[in-house]
Design an enzyme around this catalytic site. Structure first.
Site, PDB file in Angstrom:
ATOM      1  N   GLY A  30       0.813  -1.369  -0.028  1.00 14.84           N
ATOM      2  CA  GLY A  30       0.013  -0.179  -0.114  1.00 14.84           C
ATOM      3  C   GLY A  30       0.736   1.145   0.084  1.00 14.84           C
TER       4      GLY A  30
ATOM      5  N   ARG B 293      -1.821   8.100   4.237  1.00 15.78           N
ATOM      6  CA  ARG B 293      -2.321   8.883   5.398  1.00 15.78           C
ATOM      7  C   ARG B 293      -0.988   9.320   6.149  1.00 15.78           C
ATOM      8  NH1 ARG B 293      -6.553   4.732   7.362  1.00 15.78           N
ATOM      9  NH2 ARG B 293      -5.653   3.486   5.798  1.00 15.78           N
TER      10      ARG B 293
ATOM     11  N   ASP C 286       1.449  -3.207   8.697  1.00  7.91           N
ATOM     12  CA  ASP C 286       1.531  -1.866   9.342  1.00  7.91           C
ATOM     13  C   ASP C 286       0.862  -1.929  10.794  1.00  7.91           C
ATOM     14  OD1 ASP C 286      -1.160  -2.312   8.867  1.00  7.91           O
ATOM     15  OD2 ASP C 286      -1.458  -0.436   8.162  1.00  7.91           O
TER      16      ASP C 286
ATOM     17  N   GLY D 197     -12.417  -1.852  10.067  1.00  6.82           N
ATOM     18  CA  GLY D 197     -13.710  -2.735   9.756  1.00  6.82           C
ATOM     19  C   GLY D 197     -14.374  -3.168  10.883  1.00  6.82           C
TER      20      GLY D 197
ATOM     21  N   GLU E  40     -16.420  -2.434   6.134  1.00  5.09           N
ATOM     22  CA  GLU E  40     -15.218  -1.438   6.208  1.00  5.09           C
ATOM     23  C   GLU E  40     -16.198   0.065   6.694  1.00  5.09           C
ATOM     24  OE1 GLU E  40     -11.974  -1.508   5.715  1.00  5.09           O
ATOM     25  OE2 GLU E  40     -12.767  -3.394   6.364  1.00  5.09           O
TER      26      GLU E  40
ATOM     27  N   SER F 249      51.656  18.409  25.559  1.00  2.00           N
ATOM     28  CA  SER F 249      50.695  19.110  25.089  1.00  2.00           C
ATOM     29  C   SER F 249      50.614  19.676  23.776  1.00  2.00           C
ATOM     30  CB  SER F 249      50.252  20.040  26.216  1.00  2.00           C
ATOM     31  OG  SER F 249      49.651  19.206  27.264  1.00  2.00           O
TER      32      SER F 249
HETATM   33  C1  UD1 Z   1      -7.560  -2.762   6.832  1.00  7.60           C
HETATM   34  C2  UD1 Z   1      -8.858  -3.583   6.684  1.00  7.60           C
HETATM   35  C3  UD1 Z   1      -9.559  -3.320   8.036  1.00  7.60           C
HETATM   36  C4  UD1 Z   1      -8.870  -3.569   9.461  1.00  7.60           C
HETATM   37  C5  UD1 Z   1      -7.413  -2.914   9.402  1.00  7.60           C
HETATM   38  C6  UD1 Z   1      -6.781  -3.305  10.298  1.00  7.60           C
HETATM   39  C7  UD1 Z   1      -9.332  -3.826   4.467  1.00  7.60           C
HETATM   40  C8  UD1 Z   1     -10.187  -3.624   3.290  1.00  7.60           C
HETATM   41  N1  UD1 Z   1      -9.449  -3.396   5.692  1.00  7.60           N
HETATM   42  O1  UD1 Z   1      -8.007  -1.276   7.086  1.00  7.60           O
HETATM   43  O2  UD1 Z   1     -10.969  -4.110   7.949  1.00  7.60           O
HETATM   44  O3  UD1 Z   1      -9.829  -3.091  10.476  1.00  7.60           O
HETATM   45  O4  UD1 Z   1      -6.945  -3.163   8.268  1.00  7.60           O
HETATM   46  O5  UD1 Z   1      -5.687  -2.656  10.614  1.00  7.60           O
HETATM   47  O6  UD1 Z   1      -8.747  -5.115   4.384  1.00  7.60           O
HETATM   48  N2  UD1 Z   1      -2.044  -3.274   1.095  1.00  7.60           N
HETATM   49  C9  UD1 Z   1      -1.699  -3.721   0.188  1.00  7.60           C
HETATM   50  N3  UD1 Z   1      -2.177  -3.556  -1.261  1.00  7.60           N
HETATM   51  C10 UD1 Z   1      -3.261  -2.798  -1.312  1.00  7.60           C
HETATM   52  C11 UD1 Z   1      -3.928  -2.040  -0.275  1.00  7.60           C
HETATM   53  C12 UD1 Z   1      -3.205  -2.462   1.152  1.00  7.60           C
HETATM   54  O7  UD1 Z   1      -0.563  -4.452   0.009  1.00  7.60           O
HETATM   55  O8  UD1 Z   1      -3.733  -2.615  -2.488  1.00  7.60           O
HETATM   56  C13 UD1 Z   1      -1.679  -3.497   2.280  1.00  7.60           C
HETATM   57  C14 UD1 Z   1      -0.851  -2.118   3.155  1.00  7.60           C
HETATM   58  O9  UD1 Z   1       0.300  -1.618   2.862  1.00  7.60           O
HETATM   59  C15 UD1 Z   1      -1.228  -2.446   4.512  1.00  7.60           C
HETATM   60  C16 UD1 Z   1      -2.235  -3.496   4.534  1.00  7.60           C
HETATM   61  O10 UD1 Z   1      -2.442  -3.762   3.339  1.00  7.60           O
HETATM   62  O11 UD1 Z   1      -0.096  -2.896   5.201  1.00  7.60           O
HETATM   63  C17 UD1 Z   1      -3.709  -2.864   5.159  1.00  7.60           C
HETATM   64  O12 UD1 Z   1      -3.986  -1.781   4.037  1.00  7.60           O
HETATM   65  P1  UD1 Z   1      -4.650  -0.345   4.809  1.00  7.60           P
HETATM   66  O13 UD1 Z   1      -4.731   0.505   3.715  1.00  7.60           O
HETATM   67  O14 UD1 Z   1      -3.636   0.163   5.953  1.00  7.60           O
HETATM   68  O15 UD1 Z   1      -5.937  -0.962   5.393  1.00  7.60           O
HETATM   69  P2  UD1 Z   1      -6.978  -0.319   6.440  1.00  7.60           P
HETATM   70  O16 UD1 Z   1      -7.559   1.147   5.983  1.00  7.60           O
HETATM   71  O17 UD1 Z   1      -6.077  -0.063   7.738  1.00  7.60           O
HETATM   72 CA    CA Z   2      -4.204  -0.198   8.082  1.00  5.85          CA
END
Ligand code: UD1
Ligand code: CA
Length: 456
Positions: free
Chosen positions: A14, A18, A107, A144, A159, A410
């Site tokens: 991702g 943010r 993360d 979520g 979500e 020195s």
């Molecule tokens: C996600 C969950 C949410 C949960 C939360 C917990 C989904 C749709 N939502 O939301 O239900 O409560 O985590 O922390 O899964 N990533 C990818 N590729 C992508 C998108 C994301 O590899 O296309 C990775 C990101 O790098 C990250 C992880 O997936 O490490 C989670 O993505 P993030 O966008 O942070 O999801 P949240 O909005 O936190």
């Molecule tokens: Ca997250």
């Protein structure tokens, strides 16, 4: 079931919008360790055999960080466009070799090996088709929500952006950690669509898929919500950093390490401090730093990748980088040991002394205002105040050797390459450009002349 039969898929592709940072989110740090390093360590420490990290944003940087730690059984899969967590999991499938999978976000920096082990144990004992971890944080915003029916059975994960006003009130949220078989995941991912508020493939929809197809779902509501919080913004990161920093200090106090003010020290993950050490306020201990028993560190000091022997006293305001210090030394106040400095036992380095790639053998004293670079100083030599080793001729660096028991007067300049013999003396204020033999006195300065009655 053996944990080695599990494979972890860590989602780390991702953008981390943010964070508002050019650095990929998983390369931000908590207590000196990147988020991706922490995630891999957690699954590896829980005994998971294989790990596939899904990379995308800043792929080369993330892969370099993974390679830097030299884990075995860790590879990466490429998610070409960031179409959501469901799509990310799909990108890992070609690399899946194990029957059982644990999927987690990259993360969640405080996630521990214990959390993962507990979830795996539960999966093994209860035998659901899909297990996921939920928790009840103080602040549910952004997570979520876990939707259950009147009899408490899990129906789906919704979500936040797709939640009704009623669903937003749900306190139980999804931690983003799932355990299932490869067969289940392949079918479940096949069923995903982008029919939601964000137009993404949500991994969370594998829960409603399991429900719709009559599969057994287990939601493990974890008792320790702190370790499951995600780091989406710099604010999240600073909150999690503070929690982990405090835990590290408390673990050290339990082992017998003392602190002048335990709220004013910054100790990285992995720093080793033995009992009876005492750490002053404003100390930063970073990287692969080790303090043996009884080391005293006065405050406002930065120590990075440095090993310090027992009983050594580090005085106020010192900076050490990639160095090694023996037993019962006294260093500082305001000493700067730059990379490659090596102090033996009972060495004294005083205020405003800078060393670089220099060995000070046992009993050497360099008490005041000196620069010692690219040198080897043999035991018991005494380096007078203001001694400068001129190691650089504008093009190249040269080596200086000072013999056992030598005495450097020195304000001397030793122009490298140069060798001062054992038990040799250098007169104060000398500029030495030639070898001084053992036991000789080297003088390199103008002789003093006095003009009688000159003031008249
Ligand atoms: C996600 C969950 C949410 C949960 C939360 C917990 C989904 C749709 N939502 O939301 O239900 O409560 O985590 O922390 O899964 N990533 C990818 N590729 C992508 C998108 C994301 O590899 O296309 C990775 C990101 O790098 C990250 C992880 O997936 O490490 C989670 O993505 P993030 O966008 O942070 O999801 P949240 O909005 O936190
Ligand atoms: Ca997250």
């Amino acid at each position: 079931m053996n944990r080695m039969n599990f494979q972890a898929i860590i989602l780390a592709a991702g953008q981390g919008t943010r964070m508002r940072s050019k650095l990929p989110k998983v390369l931000h740090k908590v207590c000196g360790q990147t988020l991706i390093h922490r995630s891999i360590l957690a699954v590896k420490s829980a005994g998971v055999g294989l790990v596939t990290v899904v990379v995308g944003t800043g792929r080369n940087l993330v892969e370099a960080e993974i390679a830097r730690h030299g884990f075995s059984g860790v590879d990466s899969a490429h998610q070409v466009s960031q179409l959501g967590t469901g799509d990310a999991a799909k990108a890992a499938l070609p690399q899946v070799k194990s029957k059982n999978l644990i999927i987690l976000p990259g993360d969640v920096p405080l996630l521990s090996a214990t959390d993962i082990s507990q979830a795996i144990e539960l999966y093994n004992s209860q035998g659901p088709d899909l297990l996921f971890i939920s928790f009840k944080p103080e602040e549910v915003h952004g997570f979520g929500r876990v939707v259950r029916n009147e009899s408490g059975e899990v129906q789906s994960i919704c979500e936040e952006k797709d939640c009704s006003a009623e669903q937003k009130k749900i306190r139980e949220v999804n931690a983003g950690i799932y355990i299932c078989s490869k067969t289940f995941l392949v079918d479940a991912l096949e069923s995903l669509n982008t029919d939601n508020a964000q137009g993404e493939f949500y991994l969370t929809d594998i829960v409603s898929y399991a429900k719709a197809t009559g599969k057994k779902i287990e939601a493990f509501c974890a008792p320790s919500p702190l370790s499951l919080a995600g780091a989406n913004s710099r604010k999240d990161l600073s909150v999690l950093e503070a929690i982990r920093r405090r835990q590290i200090v408390e673990e050290l106090m339990d082992k017998g390490v003392g602190f002048e003010d335990s709220n004013q020290v910054y100790i990285d993950e992995g720093v080793v401090i033995e009992p009876e050490c005492f750490i002053g306020a404003g100390t930063r201990l970073q990287g692969e730093t080790t303090l043996a028993e009884g080391v005293q560190v006065e405050g406002e000091t930065l120590i990075r990748n440095t090993k310090i022997g027992s009983g050594t006293h580090v005085k106020l305001g010192s900076v050490f980088e990639e160095s090694e210090i023996g037993k019962d030394c006294s260093v500082g106040p305001f000493a700067h040991l730059r990379p490659g400095s090596k102090l033996g036992n009972n060495v004294k380095v005083g205020n405003f002394v800078e060393t670089k790639k220099t060995i000070l053998h046992d009993g050497v004293k360099a008490g005041h205002v000196s620069y010692l670079g690219d040198a080897e100083i043999h035991p018991e030599a005494n380096i007078g105040a203001g001694t400068i080793i001129c190691n650089y001729d504008g093009k190249n660096k040269h080596q200086t050797v000072i013999g056992k028991g030598a005495f450097i007067g020195s304000n001397s300049c030793l122009v490298a390459p140069v060798k001062i013999g054992d038990d040799a003396y250098i007169g104060a204020g000398s500029t030495i450009t030639k070898k001084v033999p053992d036991r000789a006195l080297g003088l390199g300065r103008a002789r003093q002349t006095n003009k009688d009655d000159w003031s008249k």
